[in-house]
Design an enzyme around this catalytic site. Structure first.
Site, PDB file in Angstrom:
ATOM      1  N   GLU A 201     129.338  89.494 116.430  1.00 11.37           N
ATOM      2  CA  GLU A 201     129.603  89.331 117.874  1.00 11.37           C
ATOM      3  C   GLU A 201     128.290  88.929 118.544  1.00 11.37           C
ATOM      4  O   GLU A 201     128.209  87.907 119.214  1.00 11.37           O
ATOM      5  CB  GLU A 201     130.147  90.636 118.466  1.00 11.37           C
ATOM      6  CG  GLU A 201     130.462  90.552 119.960  1.00 11.37           C
ATOM      7  CD  GLU A 201     130.924  91.876 120.569  1.00 11.37           C
ATOM      8  OE1 GLU A 201     130.725  92.936 119.935  1.00 11.37           O
ATOM      9  OE2 GLU A 201     131.476  91.851 121.692  1.00 11.37           O
ATOM     10  N   ASP A 280     138.610  93.990 125.764  1.00  8.96           N
ATOM     11  CA  ASP A 280     138.586  95.010 126.835  1.00  8.96           C
ATOM     12  C   ASP A 280     139.107  94.343 128.114  1.00  8.96           C
ATOM     13  O   ASP A 280     138.328  94.019 129.027  1.00  8.96           O
ATOM     14  CB  ASP A 280     137.149  95.505 127.047  1.00  8.96           C
ATOM     15  CG  ASP A 280     136.571  96.111 125.788  1.00  8.96           C
ATOM     16  OD1 ASP A 280     136.908  97.265 125.479  1.00  8.96           O
ATOM     17  OD2 ASP A 280     135.812  95.411 125.102  1.00  8.96           O
TER      18      ASP A 280
HETATM   19  N1  ADE Z   1     133.542  98.527 122.356  1.00  9.96           N
HETATM   20  C1  ADE Z   1     134.403  98.059 123.245  1.00  9.96           C
HETATM   21  N2  ADE Z   1     134.350  96.723 123.271  1.00  9.96           N
HETATM   22  C2  ADE Z   1     133.425  96.333 122.372  1.00  9.96           C
HETATM   23  C3  ADE Z   1     132.917  95.096 121.939  1.00  9.96           C
HETATM   24  N3  ADE Z   1     133.342  93.926 122.426  1.00  9.96           N
HETATM   25  N4  ADE Z   1     131.965  95.081 121.003  1.00  9.96           N
HETATM   26  C4  ADE Z   1     131.507  96.221 120.499  1.00  9.96           C
HETATM   27  N5  ADE Z   1     131.957  97.413 120.867  1.00  9.96           N
HETATM   28  C5  ADE Z   1     132.914  97.482 121.798  1.00  9.96           C
HETATM   29 ZN    ZN Z   2     135.871  94.810 120.387  1.00 10.53          ZN
END
Ligand code: ADE
Ligand code: ZN
Length: 341
Positions: A201, A280
Site C-alpha cells: 500500500e 474505509d
Molecule cells: N486500517 C484501516 N484502513 C487501513 C488501510 N488502508 N491500510 C492499513 N491499515 C488500515
Molecule cells: Zn485496508
C-alpha cells in the site's frame, strides 16, 4: 442517459473483500455514539468531523480512524455500525462481504474481545437472514503493535473459530514489514485460519513478496507496488493470487496523484485477479459502487472489464466453489436482463 457501464456497476451482484468495519463509521453515528457513551471528541458537528478527513498519508488517516472508533463501547454499537454498512451496500448490489475488524484497537481501550465480536456477528447473521448477504470475518493484527500482542490476540480468536474465518494484517506498513509477524501467521495457519495481509500500500514490492512467502497469505490487500516489479506481476498472474485494490483510498491517502494512476487497469491488462473495494468508505467518501464508478470513469473501463471485476470479486472470495458458481450465475442472469432484446 445512463451508460451500460454504469448500469452494470449499479446492478451486478458483487462481493466486497477489503472493508474495515470501523472505517464505515459515518460522522453522524460517531457523534451520536459519543453522546450516548459520554465520550469526548475534538468535534462538535458533522462538518467538524468531515473537516478532519484531510490526509497526506496512511498514518494521518490512521490517527483519525483510531480516534473515531473510540466511541464504540457497547455490543450494540458494533452491531449498529455493521448493520448500517450492510444495509447501505445491499442497495449497491452487494451479496457477499469479507469484513476486517481490529480487536486490538478496542481491547487497548478496555473493551472485551467478545463484546466486539458479538456485536459484529449478530449484524452479519441478521444480514444473512433479512438481506440474503453472506459474509466472512477477518481479524486483523495491528502491525504497529508487538508480535507478543499479536499472539495474545490470536489466542482470543482461537476461542471463536466458528465466527472468524481468516486473519489479516493492517495499520502502519512503514517500519512494520510482514516478516515481523512471520511466527504469528505460521501459528494462525496451523490453527486453521486462512491468511491475508495488507502489503504494497505504502511499502515496496518486497513486502508483497514477503507476505506471500513468509506469511503464507492467500490474498494480498492493496498490493499496488507489486505492479512495479515485472517478475512479481508475472508470478501473481500465474498463481492468480487476488489483489484487493481500493482506488479512492489510494487517492485520499495520496498513494496516487489522481484516479487515472490507479493500478486497476494495469492489473486487469496483466491478467491479475484484481478486485475493487472501498477500504474505509466513510473516511474516504466512497462506498463500493463509488469505487467502481471512479475507476470506470478515470480509466475508461469497458463493459467486459466491469463484468470481469464483478466476477473477480467472487472468484477471489473465500466462498466455497459451489457458492461462487451461484454468484457467477447471478451475474450472467443480470447481464442477460440488461442486454437489449
Ligand atoms: N486500517 C484501516 N484502513 C487501513 C488501510 N488502508 N491500510 C492499513 N491499515 C488500515
Ligand atoms: Zn485496508
Amino acid at each position: 442517459m445512463t451508460s451500460l457501464v454504469h448500469q452494470l456497476i449499479d446492478t451486478l451482484p458483487k462481493a466486497e473483500l477489503h472493508l474495515h468495519i470501523e472505517g464505515t463509521l459515518e460522522p453522524e453515528m460517531m457523534l451520536a455514539l459519543a453522546k450516548r457513551n459520554k465520550i469526548t471528541l475534538p468535534y462538535e458537528t458533522v462538518d467538524d468531523v468531515r473537516a478532519a478527513y484531510q490526509f497526506d498519508n496512511l498514518q494521518d488517516f490512521l490517527d483519525v480512524y483510531y480516534l473515531g472508533m473510540s466511541v464504540l463501547i457497547e455490543e450494540r454499537d458494533f452491531h449498529d455500525l455493521t448493520w448500517a454498512y450492510l444495509t447501505k451496500v445491499h442497495a449497491d448490489g452487494l451479496t457477499h462481504a469479507e469484513i476486517f475488524f481490529d480487536p486490538q484497537a478496542h481491547m487497548e481501550r478496555g473493551i472485551a474481545f467478545e463484546t466486539v465480536l458479538a456485536g459484529i456477528t449478530s449484524a452479519l447473521e441478521q444480514a444473512h437472514k433479512e438481506l440474503g448477504i453472506t459474509s466472512k470475518l477477518i481479524m486483523c493484527f495491528l502491525r504497529h503493535l508487538s508480535e507478543e500482542e499479536a499472539f495474545d490476540t490470536l489466542a482470543c480468536a482461537c476461542k471463536h473459530k466458528d465466527h472468524i474465518f481468516a486473519v489479516g494484517l493492517d495499520s502502519s506498513e512503514q517500519g512494520h514489514p510482514p516478516e515481523k509477524f512471520e511466527r504469528v501467521f505460521a501459528q494462525a495457519r496451523k490453527e486453521g485460519f486462512v491468511a491475508v495481509a495488507h502489503a504494497g500500500e505504502e511499502g515496496p514490492p518486497e513486502n508483497v513478496e514477503n507476505a506471500l512467502d513468509l506469511l503464507g497469505v492467500s490474498r494480498v490487500d492493496h498490493g499496488n507496488s507489486a505492479l512495479q516489479d515485472a517478475g512479481l506481476t508475472r508470478r501473481l498472474a500465474q498463481e492468480q493470487t487476488p489483489l484487493t485494490m481500493c482506488p479512492i483510498s489510494n487517492l485520499r491517502l495520496k498513494g496516487i496523484p489522481d484516479l487515472s494512476a490507479a493500478p486497476v487497469k494495469k492489473a486487469l491488462d496483466a491478467n491479475l485477479l484484481v478486485t475493487v473495494n472501498s477500504d474505509d468508505p466513510s473516511y474516504f467518501g466512497g462506498y463500493l459502487n463509488d469505487n467502481y464508478r471512479a475507476v470506470a470513469d478515470a480509466l475508461a473501463l469497458t463493459e467486459p472489464q466491469i463484468v470481469t471485476l464483478a466476477r473477480n470479486s467472487f472468484k477471489a472470495s473465500f466462498l466455497e466453489d459451489s457458492e461462487k458458481q451461484t454468484q457467477l450465475d447471478r451475474i450472467d442472469a443480470q447481464i442477460t436482463r440488461l442486454r437489449p432484446a
